[in-house]
Structure formats: C-alpha cells, structure tokens
Design a protein around this motif. Structure first.
Motif, PDB file in Angstrom:
ATOM      1  N   ILE A  84       0.949  -1.348  -0.017  1.00 62.26           N
ATOM      2  CA  ILE A  84       0.009  -0.082   0.055  1.00 62.26           C
ATOM      3  C   ILE A  84       0.898   1.316  -0.155  1.00 62.26           C
ATOM      4  O   ILE A  84       1.617   1.503   0.876  1.00 62.26           O
ATOM      5  N   LYS A  85       0.802   2.116  -1.098  1.00 55.88           N
ATOM      6  CA  LYS A  85       1.772   3.205  -1.054  1.00 55.88           C
ATOM      7  C   LYS A  85       0.893   4.271   0.053  1.00 55.88           C
ATOM      8  O   LYS A  85      -0.261   4.462   0.264  1.00 55.88           O
ATOM      9  N   ASP A  86       1.763   4.925   0.501  1.00 57.22           N
ATOM     10  CA  ASP A  86       1.588   6.066   1.326  1.00 57.22           C
ATOM     11  C   ASP A  86       0.491   7.093   0.880  1.00 57.22           C
ATOM     12  O   ASP A  86      -0.264   7.361   1.824  1.00 57.22           O
ATOM     13  N   ILE A 135     -11.660  -3.091  -2.460  1.00 56.32           N
ATOM     14  CA  ILE A 135     -10.498  -3.779  -2.996  1.00 56.32           C
ATOM     15  C   ILE A 135     -10.785  -3.331  -4.844  1.00 56.32           C
ATOM     16  O   ILE A 135      -9.693  -2.870  -5.506  1.00 56.32           O
ATOM     17  N   SER A 136     -11.935  -3.688  -5.299  1.00 56.71           N
ATOM     18  CA  SER A 136     -12.147  -3.319  -6.664  1.00 56.71           C
ATOM     19  C   SER A 136     -12.187  -1.883  -6.975  1.00 56.71           C
ATOM     20  O   SER A 136     -11.308  -1.511  -8.109  1.00 56.71           O
ATOM     21  N   ASP A 143      -2.642  -2.441  -4.697  1.00 57.47           N
ATOM     22  CA  ASP A 143      -2.483  -3.847  -5.145  1.00 57.47           C
ATOM     23  C   ASP A 143      -3.712  -4.626  -4.490  1.00 57.47           C
ATOM     24  O   ASP A 143      -3.898  -4.711  -3.241  1.00 57.47           O
ATOM     25  N   PRO A 144      -4.384  -5.202  -5.145  1.00 57.76           N
ATOM     26  CA  PRO A 144      -5.503  -6.226  -4.730  1.00 57.76           C
ATOM     27  C   PRO A 144      -5.073  -7.022  -3.737  1.00 57.76           C
ATOM     28  O   PRO A 144      -5.878  -7.655  -2.863  1.00 57.76           O
ATOM     29  N   ASN A 145      -3.986  -7.521  -3.846  1.00 51.17           N
ATOM     30  CA  ASN A 145      -3.254  -8.473  -2.853  1.00 51.17           C
ATOM     31  C   ASN A 145      -2.872  -7.776  -1.429  1.00 51.17           C
ATOM     32  O   ASN A 145      -2.552  -8.318  -0.402  1.00 51.17           O
ATOM     33  N   ALA A 146      -3.366  -6.357  -1.203  1.00 52.49           N
ATOM     34  CA  ALA A 146      -2.840  -5.639  -0.073  1.00 52.49           C
ATOM     35  C   ALA A 146      -3.715  -6.353   1.074  1.00 52.49           C
ATOM     36  O   ALA A 146      -3.208  -6.200   2.168  1.00 52.49           O
ATOM     37  N   LEU A 147      -4.834  -6.630   0.687  1.00 49.03           N
ATOM     38  CA  LEU A 147      -5.730  -7.291   1.787  1.00 49.03           C
ATOM     39  C   LEU A 147      -6.291  -8.812   1.187  1.00 49.03           C
ATOM     40  O   LEU A 147      -6.403  -8.853  -0.076  1.00 49.03           O
TER      41      LEU A 147
END
Length: 824
Positions: A84-86, A135-136, A143-147
């Motif tokens: 996740i970008k700041d 997420i969508s 990134d969808p994989n962040a969660l």
C-alpha cells in the motif's frame, strides 16, 4: 545460360534459407532440449498459483456419536502494508474501516505498520462482499493483494457447558481456533489439529483459480476426530445432580465421577462450578479447573474401604468377629479418637457399616504394620498418578514410610494424613469390585479420520491385581451393609443392590490445621451381584446448618447418578431385588381349601411369616391344574409339587399372568407346565380374562369368586363382575377346558427395548426432588438415627462469609493433629 557472375549470388540465395532454418532448429533445440526444465517451470509458474489451505480441526464426540466440539470455516481479513503506497493509505483506511465497521485509527495503524497482521477475524459473507467492493474500487491505486481474505477454523461447542472440564478449550493461532489449551483439546491436540497445506491449482490471467482443490490434498488438512467414553445422558444427569446438591447444601463446590468397573471407561465426570465453552472470555480459573484431577484432598472415612481391604488381604480380619468400638472416644498413645455416635461392641461388618473411627483405628494399629498398609495403598494407586488421558492430574500425597510418625497409621486408617484425587478413589474402589483387577482409567474410546474410519481404538487395559477375589467379595458385603444398615441408606436403589462408603472430613488450612468446614462424600458400586459401575461424589464445604455428613449430602446425588447410569446402560435389575419385590408385594392371590360351598379365590393384601410363605395354605383340586395367577415363582413351585407337575420353563419376572396347562384343565403326574410372569397391570388383565372364561363356563352352586380383599373389606376385582367357576362336576370341567383360552400376555421389558431416554435423568431427579419436598412438608429435616446428621431448622439462613476459612489443598502435615469425630 547464366553468366558466371550470377552463380555466386544464386548460391548465396539458396544458402540463406538453409542457414536460417538451421539457426531456427538450433534455437528450438536449445529451448526444447537444453532449457526444457527452465521454460517448463516458467510456464507452470505463469499458469498456476498456490493456495494456502488452513487446517480443519477434528471433532470431539461422546460415546454415542453426538458432537461435543466441532469447527466451522469462517473468513478472516489480513493486511499486507508493504503493498500500500503512502499517498493512498489514508483514503484506503477510511473505506476499509467503513466496510469492516472498525475504528479508522485501528485500521490506519495496521495498514501503515511494518508487518502484516490480521485486520478482522471471522467476518460474515456480507462484510466480505463490502470489502471486495473496496478492493475493486482501489484496484488501480492499491495492489488487490494488499488485503487477503482467508478461511480459518472457528471452534464451536454444540452442547455448551456439557462436559466442559473434560473437553477443555482452544485458542487462536495463525490458522484460527486451533491451539488446544485444556482437557481433551490439549491432550489430543496433535490428533485434532490437522495441518496447513499449500495446494497448486491452475489460474487465469488475473490470477484467479480455475479448478477445484484436489479432494485427496484437501483431506490432508483435516484433523482426526476423538470419540469419548462419556455418555451424554449420564453426563447430563451427573451435572444436574451435582449442581442441585451443591446449591441445596449451600456448598462451595463439588465433583462427581462414574466409571465402568470392568473397563476403566469414564462414563461421566463433572466439577461444579462449571462454565460455557462458547463463552470462555470472563471465566475464572476456579470455574475452568477440573477439580477431579487437580484437587487432592483428605478423603476421610471413604478411605476405610481400603483399610478394611488391606486387613482382609493380609488375613487379619474375619467378617463376623467382634470389634469393641466402645464409644464415644478412645485414647491411643495420648491422642483421643472419637466417633460421631457410640457404636459399642459389634461385628467388624457393622463397625464398617456404622463408620466407626475407633473400630477402624483399633483394627489397623493392632493387626497391620505400617509397611503392610503402605504397600497395599500403593497397590491401590495412591501417591501416584493414575495415568488417565487428561492433563493436570495431581499424584496426591502418600508420604514415604520414612516420613511416617507414630500416629500416621491410625490417621491414614480413616482418611487423614494423605491426599488423593477423585480418579484415584474411584479407580481403586472399582478395582475392588472387579475381583481385585485394576483397570486403566480413560476418557477416550477411539480416534477416527475425517471419513469416520477408526484409526486407533483404546481397548480396556488391566494394569495389575490389587487384591484377591476373596477380598473383593468380602468388601462388597461390607459395602452393602453401609447402604442397608449403616450410614449410607440414602444411596439405596429400588432395582439394584448397592454398596459403598460414606465420608465426612475436615479440610486443611494453609498452616496445617483444620477449618470448621467439611468434605462430604460417598463412593459406591452397583449392582453388587455383578458390579458394572463405580461412582464417587464429594461436596466441599456444605452449610452445616443444612447437612454436612456424607450420607446426607453426597449419597442422594450418588443415587440419582447411578440409577440413571444403570438404566441407560440397560443393566438388568439385581435378582435379589426382584425376589425382595416378590416377597414384599402386597397383592397376592389366595385360593380357599378344596371343596366347600362358596369357596373363593381371593386376591389379598396379606403379610407373610418369616420364611416368606403365605399364611394361608393353598390346596389345589385333585387331578386339575390349579389357578396360579398372581403367585410368585416360589409359590408356583409349592403349588405344583403335590401334583408332581414339572415346570418346563419360567418366562419373565413378577407374578403369574399366564399358564399352560390352563386353570382347571385335567393334569396327570409328570405333565410339564410353562408359566409366564409379568407386572401388576398384566396380572389384573390376566385375572379379568380368567373371570371372563369362567363366566362362559357357567355354573350355579359350588363357586370360586375372584375378588380383592383390602384391610378386611372385600370388593370385586376392578373391571370384573362376579363370575363362577365349576369345582366338582366332570362335565363342567370338560366344558371349561373347551372354552377359548385367554390370549397370552407378552413378556416384554419395554424399558430394555427402548433406546436410552435422554430425559430419564431429569425425570428421576425431579421425582427425588418432589420426594424430598414432601419429606420437609411432613416434618422432614429430622436426623437419620444411623447417620448422625442434623435436622434443618426453619428457612435457610444466609451463608456467612467464608473467605477467612476457605480450605486449600496442600501436603498433609507431618506434625501430630487431633482426630475429629467424623466417621461418616
């Protein structure tokens, strides 16, 4: 003809394709052969993905297969902050917190942390859908994989608090509720927990799985199921009986355990107070600990079972010899030993039945050496763990012989200066009842895989012989005397012979002295003719203003538990009890002497002489089958003996409800008869059928009328009308024999054919409660003259604060302490 200058060009033109083709072949060879494994792996990585499958914890089942613990798979949310970008973190945290209904600061702290962590455990499907929308929405920024949404096991206990101290509980690890902490959950954690599997499946370009998980691979994640020896009906009864006993006697706590004598299987085990396994948060250690295993206490007079067994085993005692118990006190080496009431000079059997401390101590110190008694107690399992398959068992305290003082033998003889846990007492008493064979106590019967196939079966295991069969028989006789004639009368069952021992002991304090609080206990076995179960109950610190003797407090709970256990296990009633019921049955059929006008056959309430025979003799008609309806087995034999008629078979139990040959049929010496027995209801129906058949036969003069005679008043049998039976005329006998015979009544024990009734424990206990209330209303609360109990005086007073005198288990003192007058 081409010029010579064109030939090289043409040759070059022809060679180029071959060179290119050769290069292509070489390249293909390099890719397909030389680098085959590299490109195969690369393709596989692009076409497949790995799915981590968390384990599914196995079930815990009671003996008949009902689930006591199971797991369900729920979804949990994990966050991976590095993806996740700041610049998007704050907006992303806002949306996620709204979807999960969490505080913004909590979510923001986790998505900006250094390491991944669970964001929310066990979320429902609607929450997952809301999170998928977030997420969508952020897919181009985050990134969808962040969660990550993963499936984890959630432990659930369908029966709530039932057998909570046996089952134990779990805590969460990184795969869900999959870490056993107490009870079976801990003891068999390696069997129950399963394992994490990473499964490889085909994926789409967007990395979504394209195929289902292989069933064999998925099966590897399932834990095994554990099947207990615990019977749900018996367990519920034990918990209900113990809770009522503790509450009614305003006690602090209590325990109850019941075991199979021949198998060592624990049928029920409960401690009170208890707790709900689905609501573990907020419970205390006092509620959660299994007192049956963790608490070692001085048992008091229950230990006399093992003292007398030691005397028998060393041939130091006979059952009928006289023991001078004196009373109410006796001095031994400067110490005063007292009884709750004077016993006097009685047989050893009666000294045991009346729970005389003086009698037990006199026998022990004059006939046993301390080495003999110590070795026998070690054989019974005291001073060491039983090895039951549950965690937290205390070995208790049985001091080494070099630690015994001059007062140790008399102290140990009636249950002081040693400490034992409840399993030790129950297993030791069960061994005595099992012809001296000590069975390994256990609570697990078998282990099954996820398909229900048995992978391990725990068979009954005999550990050692603790006494001879002769000692066993003698002790069962002594234990029966306690219930029939002694301090344990409230433990008696209607249909089974019971033997046991009461106990009332003071509790130790931290300084090695004794509180003014007690442990009231009872340990017993049933049925005595062929022991099947052993049950031990104790109640800690009952209110002295109510009751505090073991025979008053613990014996009724033993009765409630054991009665349900025997009926649930479909143990047939004791033959001795059946005979007693026949002898004591008020209703009996008596026929007048043969001949005489107006002779009658009467169903009477009559007493019997000392030998159990009817006061009025029965004389059958010569050459005819007598009316046997309503007679017992013994009376049938007496009635048929003068006619020299053989009994081909006795069918059923109770009183005669059907017979072949029929009443008044012509018989000859040597004929065979089949006699069917049944209940009182069946008996009344049989008499009605007999009267109906007699009425069809007709007759006017010499008659035999069936009727009831109660307290000197006669009346026709309910449901019948006065009818006549011919007594002399041959033609009428022939007509009687030609009449249709009453339909034989079925000899079925419906209780034995039904499956165990889960409500039986509740109903029996309810009957016991009603009976107890009636006793109170009729002037109850009077002490049993043989129990030493005190009467309850008026309404229950509120209990005074007990913090100052609450007992704690600790090592028995080696210093000399006074012996108290608690023999029961």
């Amino acid at each position: 003809m081409l010029r010579k200058t064109y030939r090289p060009r043409l040759l070059l033109l022809y060679l180029v394709p071959f060179v290119l083709m050769g290069a292509l072949v070489a390249r293909l060879y390099y890719i397909q052969v030389v680098r085959f494994e590299h490109y195969t792996k690369l393709a596989a990585d692009q076409q497949h993905t790995y799915i981590s499958v968390n384990p599914s914890r196995g079930k815990i089942l009671e003996a008949n297969g009902r689930e006591l613990a199971s797991s369900t798979m729920l979804q949990s949310v994990y966050v991976f902050p590095r993806q996740i970008k700041d610049e998007f973190a704050r907006n992303y945290a806002t949306s996620v917190s709204q979807a999960l209904h969490l505080d913004f600061d909590t979510v923001y702290k986790k998505i900006t942390a250094e390491r991944s962590s669970p964001l929310l455990k066990m979320v429902n499907e609607s929450t997952v859908q809301s999170l998928q929308d977030v997420i969508s929405y952020f897919r181009k920024k985050v990134d969808p994989n962040a969660l990550s949404i993963v499936y984890e096991g959630k432990r659930f206990y369908p029966a709530g608090s039932l057998a909570s101290h046996i089952i134990g509980y779990t805590e969460a690890d990184d795969t869900g509720d999959n870490l056993g902490r107490e009870g079976i959950e801990r003891q068999y954690d390696s069997e129950l927990r399963g394992r994490v599997e990473k499964l490889r499946v085909k994926r789409s370009a967007s990395a979504k799985p394209l195929e289902p998980i292989d069933s064999d691979a998925l099966a590897a994640t399932y834990g095994n199921s554990v099947v207990l020896t615990i019977n749900e009906t018996i367990q519920r009864t034990a918990e209900s009986a113990l809770a009522r006993t503790v509450e009614e006697n305003r006690a602090d706590s209590g325990i109850a355990i019941i075991m199979g004598v021949k198998t060592g299987e624990v049928l029920a085990m409960t401690s009170y107070p208890t707790y709900d396994l689905n609501s573990i948060v907020g419970t205390t250690f006092t509620q959660r600990r299994n007192r049956i295993l963790t608490d070692a206490v001085e048992p008091g007079s229950v230990m006399k079972i093992f003292t007398y067994a030691s005397l028998f085993e060393h041939n130091k005692l006979t059952a009928n010899e006289t023991v001078d118990c004196g009373g109410p006190s006796w001095n031994y080496n400067g110490r005063t030993i007292t009884d709750a009431h004077s016993v006097g000079s009685v047989s050893a059997r009666m000294a045991f039945a009346k729970s005389s401390n003086i009698g037990a101590v006199k026998l022990a110190v004059t006939r046993l050496t301390k080495e003999q008694h110590y070795d026998q107690l070690r054989a019974f399992g005291f001073g060491r763990k039983t090895g039951i398959d549950l965690p937290g068992e205390s070995p208790g305290v049985l001091h080494r012989l070099d630690k015994w003082s001059g007062q140790s033998l008399p102290s140990v003889a009636f249950g002081y200066e040693l400490q034992v846990n409840a399993v030790q007492i129950c297993a030791g008493a069960a061994a005595i009842a099992n012809n001296g064979v000590y069975m390994q106590p256990h609570v697990v019967k078998e282990i099954r895989n996820y398909r229900g196939e048995t992978v391990k079966k725990i068979e009954p295991h005999a550990l050692r012989s603790v006494c001879s069969a002769a000692t066993s028989r003698k002790m069962l006789d002594f234990m029966e005397a306690v219930v029939v004639e002694g301090t344990g009368k409230k433990a008696a069952l209607d249909d089974y012979e019971v033997g046991g021992k009461t106990g009332t002991a003071r509790t130790l304090d931290e300084g090695g002295g004794y509180h003014e609080s007690y442990i009231a206990s009872f340990c017993g076995v049933a049925p005595l003719s062929d022991p099947e179960v052993c049950c031990y109950v104790y109640v800690h610190n009952p209110d002295k203003s109510v009751h505090y003797y073991g025979g008053d407090v613990a014996a009724p709970a033993f009765k409630a538990i054991t009665e349900v256990a025997l009926k649930t296990l479909k143990i047939p009633p004791s033959p001795k009890k059946i005979l007693e019921k026949e002898k004591n049955q008020n209703l009996m059929l008596v026929k007048a002497a043969k001949g005489g006008k107006g002779g009658t056959a009467v169903a009477k309430e009559e007493t019997r002489d000392g030998g159990g025979a009817p006061k009025e003799e029965y004389t059958p008609l010569a050459g005819t089958m007598p009316v046997l309806t309503g007679l017992t087995m013994t009376e049938v034999s007496q009635a048929l003996e003068p006619l020299h008629i053989k009994v081909g078979s006795f069918v059923g139990t109770g009183r005669v409800v059907d017979q072949i040959p029929r009443p008044y049929e012509t018989v000859e010496a040597g004929d065979s008869a089949v006699i069917t027995f049944g209940t009182d209801d069946q008996l009344f129906r049989a008499i009605q059928g007999l009267n109906a058949a007699a009425g069809r036969a007709g007759g006017t003069s010499n008659t035999a009328l069936l009727k009831l005679e109660r307290s000197g008043h006669e009346a026709p049998l309910p449901g019948t009308s006065p009818t006549i039976v011919p007594t002399t005329a041959t033609s009428r006998l022939a007509r009687m024999n030609s009449q249709p015979r009453p339909t034989p009544l079925p000899d079925l024990d419906e209780n034995a054919k039904r499956q165990p009734d889960r409500s039986v424990g509740k109903s029996l206990w309810g009957d016991y409660e009603k009976e107890k209330q009636r006793e109170k209303q009729d002037g109850g609360g009077q002490p049993d003259p043989t129990s030493g109990g005190k009467a309850s005086s008026g309404p229950k007073a509120s209990k005074s604060t007990k913090d100052s005198n609450k007992s704690r288990t600790m090592a028995a003192p080696t210093t000399e302490v006074p012996m108290y007058n608690l023999g029961q």
